[in-house]
Design a protein around this motif. Structure first.
Motif, short mmCIF file in Angstrom:
data_model
loop_
_atom_site.label_atom_id
_atom_site.label_comp_id
_atom_site.label_asym_id
_atom_site.label_seq_id
_atom_site.Cartn_x
_atom_site.Cartn_y
_atom_site.Cartn_z
N HIS A 20 0.80 -1.23 0.00
CA HIS A 20 0.00 0.00 0.00
C HIS A 20 0.84 1.28 0.00
CE1 HIS A 20 -4.53 0.82 0.83
NE2 HIS A 20 -4.07 1.47 -0.22
N TRP B 133 -10.99 4.57 0.24
CA TRP B 133 -9.96 3.67 0.78
C TRP B 133 -10.67 2.45 1.35
CZ3 TRP B 133 -5.09 5.32 -0.04
CH2 TRP B 133 -4.04 4.65 0.60
N ASP C 187 -10.26 -0.86 3.14
CA ASP C 187 -9.12 -1.36 3.91
C ASP C 187 -9.54 -1.70 5.33
OD1 ASP C 187 -6.44 -1.63 4.97
OD2 ASP C 187 -5.73 -0.08 3.59
N ASP D 205 -4.29 3.47 7.60
CA ASP D 205 -3.09 3.93 6.88
C ASP D 205 -2.91 5.44 6.98
OD1 ASP D 205 -2.76 1.25 6.30
OD2 ASP D 205 -3.40 1.40 4.22
N ASP E 7 -7.39 -2.46 -0.83
CA ASP E 7 -6.41 -3.29 -0.11
C ASP E 7 -7.01 -4.69 0.01
OD1 ASP E 7 -4.94 -4.53 2.07
OD2 ASP E 7 -4.38 -2.56 2.82
#
Ligand SMILES: NC(=[NH2+])NCCC[C@H](N)C(=O)O
Ligand SMILES: [Mn+2]
Ligand SMILES: [Mn+2]
Length: 306
Positions: A97, A122, A124, A128, A226
């Motif tokens: 990532h 995003w 995930d 992050d 992700d």
């Protein structure tokens, strides 16, 4: 939506964490038939091969893993993203990532150049949102949203001159957030959707709210998927598995809604570690999700206007 030019950009970044293997990701997606899956949907597919970073000199750091390599990737991928966005819809084949420090930066530059706002979705388990100072692990794959929103302490990385507004970001799928990230995220105006909210309200509701905001602003939309957004039972090939993730159907629903919206302008497929896969099954799931985002469907439905 109509036929697009999909540009495959290999980003075999493996510097964002200590466990190796994501460098094999781009070829796993190619082997799993990504180009044919998109071609079968009527799109033009152009595979530009893999990006390479410029030469760099590694330096020892007490905390941060492979900082110079990740800086070199960030510069190379920002340039590749900016160029490919002029020519079509880029799909970045990761790579871990940390590649999104570069792809989102490039998308920000492109959006600035054509005077449109950029939004980022995003998908995930993790937020992050660290900086090189707040990170516990020293792994830069935990920092891209911190970087693009202009958080401090990214010394040596390309300057983020016009940070991405927090209001333009949604993170969906959260179930592993570090203490320092949680504090920063709760103070921020980033839309953050954890698994409990998904369980209670369904995944379509928060996604619809976000897509309505993108459409109202005539925004560009970068999607960063992700592998660990999905439950490890269906997507085991990732180094940072967290139980209790999205189902295959939740993944497809998000992708189908993205396609219906007509809003997505670029896509990252990140964190696939083929070394941890079971006969390519995670690579195939990710290819199927990308196909849904580009229009694969069971039946046609009346298009929803955002
Ligand atoms: N892209 C990812 N898989 N990120 C995982 C990050 C995990 C953890 N928050 C860290 O900073 O180390
Ligand atoms: Mn991630
Ligand atoms: Mn993750």
């Amino acid at each position: 939506m109509t036929h697009q030019t999909c540009i495959l950009v290999g980003a075999p970044v493996d510097s964002g964490k200590r466990r190796r293997g994501c460098l094999m990701g781009p070829d796993a997606y190619r082997t799993a038939g990504l180009a044919d899956a998109l071609g079968d949907l009527g799109h033009t597919v152009e595979d530009r091969g893999n990006v390479r970073p410029a030469p760099f000199t590694p330096q020892a750091h007490a905390k941060i893993h492979a900082r110079e390599e990740t800086i070199a990737w960030t510069e190379a991928l920002a340039a590749a993203a900016e160029t490919s966005l002029r020519d079509g819809l880029p799909i970045f084949l990761g790579g871990d990532h940390s590649l999104s420090l570069g792809t989102v930066l490039g998308a920000m530059r492109h959006a600035d150049a054509i005077n449109r706002p950029l939004f980022v979705l995003w998908l995930d388990a993790h937020s992050d949102f660290h900086t090189p100072v707040t990170t516990d692990s020293g792994n830069l794959h935990g920092t891209p949203l911190g970087y693009v929103t202009g958080r401090s302490d990214f010394d040596g990385f390309p300057a983020v001159t016009r940070p991405l507004p927090q209001d333009n970001i949604a993170i969906i799928g959260l179930r592993s957030v570090d203490t320092a990230e949680r504090a920063a995220l709760q103070e921020s105006s980033i839309q953050h959707v954890d698994m409990r909210e998904i369980d209670e309200s369904g995944i379509a509701k928060p996604l619809t709210a976000f897509l309505e905001r993108v459409a109202a602003a005539n925004g560009m939309l970068h999607v960063s998927l992700d592998v660990d957004f999905l439950d490890p039972a269906v997507a085991p090939a990732v180094g940072t598995t967290v139980p209790g993730g999205a189902t295959i159907r939740e993944g497809h629903l998000v992708m189908e809604m993205l396609h219906d919206s007509g809003l997505m302008t670029s896509l990252d497929l990140v964190e696939l570690n083929p070394f941890l896969d079971e006969r390519g099954r995670t690579a195939r799931v990710m290819v199927d999700l990308a196909a849904s985002a580009l229009g694969r469907r069971v039946f046609d439905r009346p298009t929803r206007a955002y």
